[in-house]
Write an enzyme that holds these catalytic residues in place. Structure first.
Site, short mmCIF file in Angstrom:
data_model
loop_
_atom_site.label_atom_id
_atom_site.label_comp_id
_atom_site.label_asym_id
_atom_site.label_seq_id
_atom_site.Cartn_x
_atom_site.Cartn_y
_atom_site.Cartn_z
N GLY A 189 -1.49 3.47 -3.84
CA GLY A 189 -0.23 3.53 -2.87
C GLY A 189 0.96 4.19 -3.28
O GLY A 189 2.16 3.93 -2.93
N SER B 173 -4.59 6.04 -2.32
CA SER B 173 -4.06 6.90 -1.41
C SER B 173 -4.81 7.92 -0.55
O SER B 173 -4.74 8.83 -0.04
CB SER B 173 -2.88 7.83 -1.80
OG SER B 173 -2.00 7.01 -2.66
N ASN C 278 -10.05 -2.19 1.65
CA ASN C 278 -9.46 -3.17 0.84
C ASN C 278 -8.01 -3.70 1.46
O ASN C 278 -6.97 -2.97 1.15
CB ASN C 278 -9.46 -2.60 -0.52
CG ASN C 278 -8.43 -3.99 -1.48
OD1 ASN C 278 -8.46 -4.91 -1.26
ND2 ASN C 278 -8.11 -3.44 -2.50
N GLU D 180 -4.79 -3.97 -9.57
CA GLU D 180 -3.71 -4.81 -9.49
C GLU D 180 -3.90 -6.23 -10.06
O GLU D 180 -3.19 -7.15 -10.72
CB GLU D 180 -3.50 -4.89 -7.94
CG GLU D 180 -2.86 -3.80 -7.36
CD GLU D 180 -2.96 -3.48 -5.62
OE1 GLU D 180 -3.76 -4.39 -5.22
OE2 GLU D 180 -2.84 -2.22 -5.47
N GLU E 295 -10.62 4.42 -9.29
CA GLU E 295 -9.29 4.27 -8.98
C GLU E 295 -8.18 4.58 -9.79
O GLU E 295 -7.98 3.59 -10.59
CB GLU E 295 -9.06 2.97 -8.25
CG GLU E 295 -9.82 2.67 -7.20
CD GLU E 295 -9.35 1.79 -6.17
OE1 GLU E 295 -9.19 2.11 -5.12
OE2 GLU E 295 -9.08 0.58 -6.53
N HIS F 95 -10.07 -5.01 -10.05
CA HIS F 95 -8.90 -3.84 -9.31
C HIS F 95 -7.75 -3.87 -10.24
O HIS F 95 -7.54 -4.94 -10.95
CB HIS F 95 -8.88 -4.59 -7.73
CG HIS F 95 -7.81 -3.32 -7.15
ND1 HIS F 95 -6.57 -3.25 -7.42
CD2 HIS F 95 -8.20 -2.88 -6.18
CE1 HIS F 95 -6.21 -2.48 -6.75
NE2 HIS F 95 -6.99 -2.08 -5.79
N LYS G 150 -6.13 -6.24 0.74
CA LYS G 150 -5.22 -6.88 -0.38
C LYS G 150 -4.58 -8.25 0.40
O LYS G 150 -5.19 -8.86 1.14
CB LYS G 150 -4.02 -5.85 -0.70
CG LYS G 150 -4.97 -4.50 -1.30
CD LYS G 150 -3.76 -3.55 -1.82
CE LYS G 150 -4.85 -2.38 -2.42
NZ LYS G 150 -3.91 -1.28 -3.07
P1 PGA Z 1 -4.36 2.70 -1.44
O1 PGA Z 1 -5.17 1.51 -2.30
O2 PGA Z 1 -5.44 3.35 -0.61
O3 PGA Z 1 -3.61 1.81 -0.53
O4 PGA Z 1 -4.01 3.62 -2.63
C1 PGA Z 1 -6.48 1.82 -2.65
C2 PGA Z 1 -6.83 0.48 -3.40
O5 PGA Z 1 -5.97 -0.08 -4.09
O6 PGA Z 1 -8.25 0.12 -3.65
#
Ligand code: PGA
Length: 249
Positions: A172, A210, A7, A99, A166, A97, A9
């Site tokens: 992150g 992560s 992903n 976010e 997640e 997601h 982003k």
């Molecule tokens: P990350 O993000 O691997 O940077 O923690 C995962 C995600 O948001 O799908």
């Protein structure tokens, strides 16, 4: 079949196609394992057409990162419908997601998005996850179940849905759940899905948060996991490929 989904982003410009190219070349060469997994990259909307055209009929697949919650076309400035995504030759979309949930996306909107994506025959990577406070209050399973039942309906074509667990506190941050904790949650979600959907379908559950070439070592022993949704580490072909390599080492 395991999934490795990247992903991106809000990262990537047209030249970033070389990252996908390198990953695709790796997949072609990885004869020993490449039938055991499926790799998908989700670039921003601006790159979808180019990437889906270039990687049509290739090992790697392309996914959208989101879609609008209704309509084929309409007066929705800045939005893109599932219908428009499908017409680009793209077959996957990430929905729910954290976010996007954080910027106001409710379960109701997510439900509409899933409905619209299914209507357009897209495969859905449906994200669920608890935040730090909910984890501290031991509400994880309650939150996950609610996110599931508010969105997935029994009459949906559940084969089109992959669930990505997640935990928000791990996205992150470099923080990951302990393997035994994660395994327990995945087993409990699968058990819940079986009873809720009356054994109709074996859901695939991915982990995200992560995931990198080091943390993957903690997860590979969890046989109940069907793959990974990878953010930060998916923007580098080397890091992404190392995750797959380390998984099968
Ligand atoms: P990350 O993000 O691997 O940077 O923690 C995962 C995600 O948001 O799908």
């Amino acid at each position: 079949m395991k999934y490795f989904i990247g992903n991106w982003k809000m990262f990537g410009i047209p030249g970033s196609i070389k990252i996908v190219d390198r990953i695709n070349n790796f997949l072609n060469k990885d004869k020993k394992n490449n039938k055991k997994y499926k790799t998908i990259i989700a670039p921003p909307h601006t790159l979808l057409q180019n990437f889906s055209h270039k990687f049509k009929n290739k090992k790697i697949s392309i996914s959208a990162q989101n879609c609008f919650h209704k309509d084929y076309f309409g007066a929705h400035t800045g939005s893109i419908s599932a219908f428009m995504i499908k017409r680009l030759g793209v077959n996957y979309v990430i929905i729910g997601h954290s976010e996007n949930r954080a910027s106001g996306e409710t379960d109701y909107i997510i439900k509409e998005k899933v409905f619209s994506a299914l209507k357009n025959n897209l495969n859905i990577i449906f994200c669920i996850g608890e935040n730090r406070l909910e984890k501290r209050k031991k509400l994880t399973l309650k939150v996950l179940k609610k996110q599931i039942v508010n969105v997935l309906k029994k009459n949906y074509n559940l084969k089109k849905i992959i669930i990505a667990y997640e935990p928000v506190w791990s996205i992150g941050t470099g923080k990951v759940p302990k393997p035994d904790e994660l395994q327990k949650i995945v087993i409990l979600i699968k058990k819940f899905l079986k009873s809720h959907f009356k054994n109709k379908h074996n859901f695939k559950i991915l982990y995200g948060g992560s995931v990198d070439n080091k943390s993957i070592g903690n997860f590979k022993l969890i046989k109940e996991l069907d793959g990974f949704l990878i953010g930060g580490a998916s923007k580098s072909s080397k890091k992404f490929i190392d995750i797959i390599r380390n998984f099968y080492k």
